[in-house]
Design an enzyme around this catalytic site. Structure first.
Site, PDB file in Angstrom:
ATOM      1  N   LYS A 181       3.691   0.959  10.005  1.00 21.07           N
ATOM      2  CA  LYS A 181       3.854   2.185   9.216  1.00 21.07           C
ATOM      3  C   LYS A 181       3.332   3.404   9.967  1.00 21.07           C
ATOM      4  O   LYS A 181       3.897   4.480   9.859  1.00 21.07           O
ATOM      5  CB  LYS A 181       3.167   2.037   7.863  1.00 21.07           C
ATOM      6  N   GLU A 230       0.871  -1.164   0.000  1.00 23.30           N
ATOM      7  CA  GLU A 230       0.000   0.000   0.000  1.00 23.30           C
ATOM      8  C   GLU A 230       0.917   1.225   0.000  1.00 23.30           C
ATOM      9  O   GLU A 230       1.812   1.311   0.850  1.00 23.30           O
ATOM     10  CB  GLU A 230      -0.864  -0.026   1.268  1.00 23.30           C
ATOM     11  N   ARG A 244       5.158 -12.990   9.595  1.00 21.75           N
ATOM     12  CA  ARG A 244       5.887 -11.742   9.363  1.00 21.75           C
ATOM     13  C   ARG A 244       7.321 -11.830   9.839  1.00 21.75           C
ATOM     14  O   ARG A 244       7.618 -12.575  10.768  1.00 21.75           O
ATOM     15  CB  ARG A 244       5.275 -10.620  10.197  1.00 21.75           C
TER      16      ARG A 244
END
Ligand code: ATP
Ligand code: MG
Length: 566
Positions: A288, A35, A278
């Site tokens: 983020k 994104e 992850r």
């Protein structure tokens, strides 16, 4: 990469089997779907290495797809930075796509769902939606708007699309099951109203699709075969499959008619989602939102501040792409959630730089040393190897006169036991020059040592010594700025509390030495050249600020792991 170095893992095994069985016609098509709402970090590197790596290893293709369905936080600057970082990591996409390329298809697919009685326009506001949703232990309740007619839903959805309703006043929801034990299936939103310009589509759309809905359709349209994502999407997989099963895009390619003429050369697929754990690293944060906050509050000097976990920061810090790829190989791909010790990353960096970085000499805390038995104006030039084990890295010239700098810590007036370097009336080897004897110690009024006097032995008269120290010549060397970086946080898990992660910033994570000395062959390097400064550590000439006339070096990593050892 040879087969022996190729790490095996459950995803590789799965894809091998799929290819052997002729699933997806034997194709392997993956994608990396960031994104564009921030810079890529080292966690993303794991996903990049996996997605691009699988495509490479199976002769497939990998797309870069910007998952740009939420214009609120997205920015073209991020789009550019993400592309640069992927290239730097050593990967090239076979096609560049945007979820926003498919906005018309998403819209047509939503109309199809409405027509099939699988979606409805809901007038509950966000708080009400939450109340109706139920909890992990209690089922939800049906929305009072759930039984609207197809006609009414189509009409309202058209008007949503035309911008007739206020932000947040209505949503389009999938009609699945408000009692499902999986909350993701309790009539999730498909579209929300958001009158905000999009970096790609401008003002064309007042409604934007939700991630779960857009992602699976994007995958299918691009012919993705293996949709690899992180574990938090495991509970979303039933929804991923539900949308694809309802729409059956392979059987209904007319839903994608708006893409005719677009360069979509891979047939529509029925992709399958597989989740992996992850990459987590200690002593840092990776969300983020937090990285944005560190930058916007000025707690670091931008996205590429060398202490940040972003790829652009690691690059600026001097970490190589090869070291990051090595880390990703070492960490492997599993479903086991682990936190990687920061030292593992540092070990990968040392391993790469030990082999590939040329050696130079630099003095960070200079103490003048005069070789008194060399004449004024004396200059000698010696040829020295750039790497002790790798003759193919060549040699360089190194000059010195009678005035040198040595590291202040290499001299002790009252040496602790076992000290092998310079002491009053003691001998030491000056690397590449020979053995000197300390014959005098000069001090200022406060008693601080401000200079040493020494004499150089003739090679055949020199005594045996145990210690070798490095130096930089005061006449030939250059003054340089050297920045020593350390972990950005001083606790392994800054998110664990108490308090905010910001309370755990390491106040000593950046030390600037304004007057270090480096040999000319380091000063004159191009920006972004990595060296081992002998006996000190690995350094890189700063990619933004380094100039031959004003050298600036960043410490990549110390020579040995001394974290926590005082
Ligand atoms: P955040 O939640 O902090 O915004 P994100 O995971 O949403 O980050 P995206 O840009 O959506 O960030 O991520 C792009 C891809 O990278 C996704 O497929 C995501 O699963 C993967 N990814 C993100 N973080 C990690 C990580 N720490 N380890 C492995 N893969 C990751
Ligand atoms: Mg995301």
């Amino acid at each position: 990469m040879s087969a022996a170095d190729t790490p095996n893992h459950f995803i590789r095994t799965m894809i091998s089997k799929d290819v052997a069985a002729g699933k997806h016609d034997g194709r392997v098509v993956t994608r990396f779907p960031p994104e564009p709402n921030g810079y890529l970090h080292i966690g993303h590197a794991k996903s990049i290495c996996l997605n691009f790596g699988m495509a490479r290893d199976f002769g497939g293709v990998c797309h870069l797809r910007f998952d740009d369905t939420n214009p609120v936080k997205e920015d073209l600057a991020y789009v550019r930075a993400i592309q640069e970082d992927i290239h730097w990591l050593g990967f090239e996409w076979d096609a560049l796509r945007h979820a926003s390329d498919y906005f018309e298809v998403f819209y047509q697919c939503a109309r199809r769902l409405i027509s099939d009685g699988k979606a409805y326009v809901c007038d509950l506001n966000a708080d009400q939606v939450r109340e109706y949703r139920g909890t992990l232990t209690a089922p939800g309740q049906n929305s009072p708007w759930r039984e609207r007619s197809v006609e009414e839903n189509l009409d309202l959805f058209t008007r949503m699309r035309n911008g007739e309703f206020a932000d947040g006043s209505r949503t389009l929801r999938a009609k699945i099951d408000m009692a499902s034990p999986n909350i993701n299936l309790r009539d999730p939103a498909i579209y929300r109203i958001r009158k905000i310009a999009h970096q790609n589509t401008g003002d064309a759309w007042p409604i934007y699709p939700m991630y779960d809905y857009a992602h699976c359709i994007s995958d299918a349209l691009e012919g993705i075969t293996h949709s690899l994502c992180t574990l938090e999407f495991e509970d979303h997989r039933p929804l991923y499959d539900w949308y694809l099963n309802q729409l059956d895009l392979k059987a209904n390619p007319q839903l994608a008619d708006s893409l005719q003429g677009a360069d979509m050369d891979i047939p529509i697929s029925r992709p399958e989602q597989t989740e992996f754990a992850r990459l987590n690293l200690d002593y840092t944060v990776m969300s983020k939102r937090k990285l944005v906050e560190l930058v916007s509050k000025g707690l670091v000097e931008g996205w590429d501040d060398p202490r940040m976990p972003t790829l652009s920061a690691l690059r600026r810090r001097g970490v190589t792409a090869a070291a990051i790829r090595l880390l990703c190989d070492r960490v492997g791909v599993t479903k086991q959630v682990t936190v990687i010790d920061y030292g593992v990353l540092e070990g990968c960096v040392r391993e790469d730089l030990d082999q590939h970085a040329q050696r130079r000499m630099a003095v960070l805390d200079p103490l003048p040393l005069t070789i008194e038995n060399l004449p004024e104006g004396y200059a000698a030039t010696i040829e020295v190897a750039n790497h002790p084990q790798q003759p193919e890295m060549g040699t360089r010239e190194l000059s010195h006169g009678r005035q040198l700098y040595i590291e202040r810590s290499d001299f002790e007036e009252e040496p602790p036991k076992g000290f092998k370097r310079l002491v009053p009336d003691g001998n030491v080897r000056l690397r590449h020059i020979g053995i000197v004897r300390c014959v005098g110690v000069d001090k200022d009024a406060e008693g601080k040592v401000i200079g040493l006097r020494a004499t150089l032995y003739q090679p055949d008269e020199a005594p045996k010594v145990k210690g070798t120290i490095h130096w930089v010549c005061a006449e030939h060397g250059r003054q340089a700025t050297v920045r020593l970086y350390d972990r950005l946080f001083n606790v392994p898990d800054p998110d664990a509390g108490p308090g905010s992660y910001i309370d755990h910033l390491n106040p000593d994570s950046r030390e600037v030495i304004a007057a270090a000395w480096v040999e000319p062959a380091a000063a004159e390097s191009e920006a972004e050249t990595r060296y081992q400064f002998e006996r000190i550590g690995y350094f890189v000439s700063d990619r933004r600020e380094h100039r031959a006339e004003a050298p600036v070096f960043n410490r990549v990593v110390s020579l040995r792991d001394s974290w926590g050892k005082g």
